[in-house]
Design a protein around this motif. Sequence first.
Motif, mmCIF file in Angstrom:
data_model
loop_
_atom_site.group_PDB
_atom_site.id
_atom_site.type_symbol
_atom_site.label_atom_id
_atom_site.label_comp_id
_atom_site.label_asym_id
_atom_site.label_seq_id
_atom_site.Cartn_x
_atom_site.Cartn_y
_atom_site.Cartn_z
ATOM 1 N N TYR A 1 0.845 -1.705 0.167
ATOM 2 C CA TYR A 1 -0.195 -0.385 0.067
ATOM 3 C C TYR A 1 0.856 1.035 0.048
ATOM 4 O O TYR A 1 0.300 2.030 0.249
ATOM 5 C CB TYR A 1 -1.028 -0.120 1.341
ATOM 6 N N ALA A 2 1.685 1.303 0.373
ATOM 7 C CA ALA A 2 2.838 2.253 -0.104
ATOM 8 C C ALA A 2 3.255 2.464 -1.286
ATOM 9 O O ALA A 2 4.122 1.311 -2.072
ATOM 10 C CB ALA A 2 4.659 1.777 1.131
ATOM 11 N N VAL A 3 3.589 3.902 -2.132
ATOM 12 C CA VAL A 3 3.633 3.800 -3.043
ATOM 13 C C VAL A 3 5.608 4.164 -3.868
ATOM 14 O O VAL A 3 5.680 5.431 -2.684
ATOM 15 C CB VAL A 3 3.135 4.180 -4.710
ATOM 16 N N LYS B 1 1.469 -4.420 11.667
ATOM 17 C CA LYS B 1 2.508 -5.258 11.012
ATOM 18 C C LYS B 1 3.195 -4.195 10.002
ATOM 19 O O LYS B 1 3.771 -4.093 10.403
ATOM 20 C CB LYS B 1 2.215 -6.786 10.792
ATOM 21 N N ILE B 2 2.276 -3.696 8.769
ATOM 22 C CA ILE B 2 2.334 -3.084 7.609
ATOM 23 C C ILE B 2 3.053 -1.612 7.671
ATOM 24 O O ILE B 2 4.300 -1.735 7.718
ATOM 25 C CB ILE B 2 0.840 -2.896 6.750
ATOM 26 N N GLY C 1 6.780 4.418 14.644
ATOM 27 C CA GLY C 1 5.445 5.795 14.502
ATOM 28 C C GLY C 1 4.502 5.626 14.303
ATOM 29 O O GLY C 1 3.264 6.145 14.184
ATOM 30 N N LEU C 2 4.127 5.300 12.324
ATOM 31 C CA LEU C 2 3.223 5.087 11.917
ATOM 32 C C LEU C 2 2.189 3.837 12.430
ATOM 33 O O LEU C 2 0.908 4.333 11.750
ATOM 34 C CB LEU C 2 3.425 5.219 10.241
ATOM 35 N N GLU C 3 2.508 3.431 13.330
ATOM 36 C CA GLU C 3 1.520 2.210 13.538
ATOM 37 C C GLU C 3 0.404 3.627 14.890
ATOM 38 O O GLU C 3 -0.389 2.709 15.158
ATOM 39 C CB GLU C 3 2.007 1.238 14.514
ATOM 40 N N ALA D 1 -0.893 4.831 1.142
ATOM 41 C CA ALA D 1 -3.437 5.237 1.866
ATOM 42 C C ALA D 1 -3.142 3.728 1.205
ATOM 43 O O ALA D 1 -3.429 2.992 0.262
ATOM 44 C CB ALA D 1 -3.169 5.011 0.095
ATOM 45 N N GLY D 2 -3.391 2.681 2.800
ATOM 46 C CA GLY D 2 -4.170 1.921 2.724
ATOM 47 C C GLY D 2 -4.798 1.659 4.252
ATOM 48 O O GLY D 2 -4.944 2.877 5.365
ATOM 49 N N PRO D 3 -5.361 0.980 4.988
ATOM 50 C CA PRO D 3 -5.616 0.268 5.904
ATOM 51 C C PRO D 3 -4.959 0.073 7.115
ATOM 52 O O PRO D 3 -3.586 -0.102 6.981
ATOM 53 C CB PRO D 3 -6.111 -1.408 5.949
#
Length: 570
Positions: free
Chosen positions: A207-209, A346-347, A354-356, A340-342
Amino acid sequence: MNDIRRTILWVVFGFSMVLLWDQWQVYNGHKATFFPSQAKPETTAAVAAGAAASSVPASSLPASSGGASAVPAPAAAVNPAAPPSGAPSAQTARERIVVSSDVLRLTFDTEGGSVVQAAMVRHADMNDKTRPFVLLDESRDRVYVAQSGLIAGAAGGPAFPTHKTVMNFSGERTLAAGANELVVRFESPEIGGVKLVKTYALKRGAYAVAVRHEVLNTGSAPVSPQVYLQLVRDGNKPTGESSFYSTFTGPAVYTEAKKYQKVEFSDIEKNKAEFEKLSSTGYVAMAQHYFTSAWLLADGIKREMFMRKVDTNLYSVGMIAPLDNIAPGTGKALEARLFAGPQEEKILESLAPGLELVKDYGWLTILAKPLYWLLDYLHSILRNWGWAIVALVVLLKAAFYWLNAKAYSSMAKMKAVNPRVMAMRERLKDKPQEMQQEMMKIYREEKVNPMGGCFPIMIQIPVFIALYWVLLSSVEMRNAPWTLWIHDLSSPDPYYILPLVMTATTMLQTWLNPTPPDPMQAKLMWFMPLAFSVMFFFFPAGLVLYWLTNNILSIAQQWFINKRLGVLGK
């Protein structure tokens, strides 16, 4: 003391339920009522009906005011009424380009090479399960886009290619079978002696471009442009968001120094947004329930974060990164990623520090994260999120078995002495002071602690509230079936069977507890469980399943203790 014990117990339970949605809405800046009205979507001035998706107003474009980049008046950057200086003539028409991987379907606008729609191929829309969920979108009623471009490094500098510049597209539109990457390219015309080439690389299952901004100096003098990356969104709540469990929607900034900083749209409106603006780490994001978007840069790259109101009900969050001096005939590139995603932990953890945290558990994060880890582990064994919830509650009840046993034993003893207390109250009803003294005497003789049932339960409440937020925030529950008629754990039970059983178990629990001597409290004791049960008819089935499992296990333990002490049915 018995009256005090019952009052405290119900207050604790009441707040543990009501705060789950009402007070949390206050914390997040929403209306604090039991049934808050949903704001009607505003059609922003940026997107007129039938317009050819002109992206967002030029006022969303950050400009420099000299020294450290700021976000001042943008008039010098882009004139929205005309193409940018040096833009191609009419033969280069704007076009919408749809590019698909196995998890994303992105729609690009050749004006700026911006992402104007992002559909989640593996996540169905909640209202129409035959269609994919759309996160980013630019339509009559919605604006949520990802943009980038160049601005001058100093005030009064030349105009460069921006998200308003029409670009030429090249590349494939569908990820080929067996291929792991799909690359598309947008090349701007020369503007201000600079050409901008944006390259998007979509990888299979990601989901990461990867987004590469290559700046070529085609002029005769050195240039010092800056790359801006921004997310622009209207201030409306996501479609279908329940007012019973309002979650945060809005921009967020993360830096290593100040960690996760979320900001309400209303604070941006009032110029009260507080966040770290200069850093060499971190990201910017737009968060909402279950999904998020974010611009990511590698650590060590200087960046300036900004948030601003763009137009009526339209807001932006972004970063500005300098490219330093570029000599004539040479170029420099900035590597970034657009997510852009769920909100799968883990992703998110694998992409950036810190993105989680965009999956926001609030003040109970320290408890919620290990609970999610355990829930995910149980799912890996049971292969069903519903049964994983049941198993997790069983483990938690086992962990708190002795605490619960102490609480239920205290309640059972209270139930055993209740007939004696009731008789005493009737005998001394006109002598309140003597009644209180006699009640304390009875408790001492029977070795009963009126508060003994409260504290063990109070200790457990934060854990179960944390589990509530884990289940509420986890996108894995979305469209996840349990068994029989439950096909989506994130939606209410379509036949209200779980809430009805939940209500019945709550009433049974009430019957097992000692009856308060005070008649008014006794009535309240039966009324409050019924009142709290009402909201479970609107809760997601996964949350009701969690509470129902907890109730059943509590009843079993309390029944056993009451029977052992000989107070069952008293």
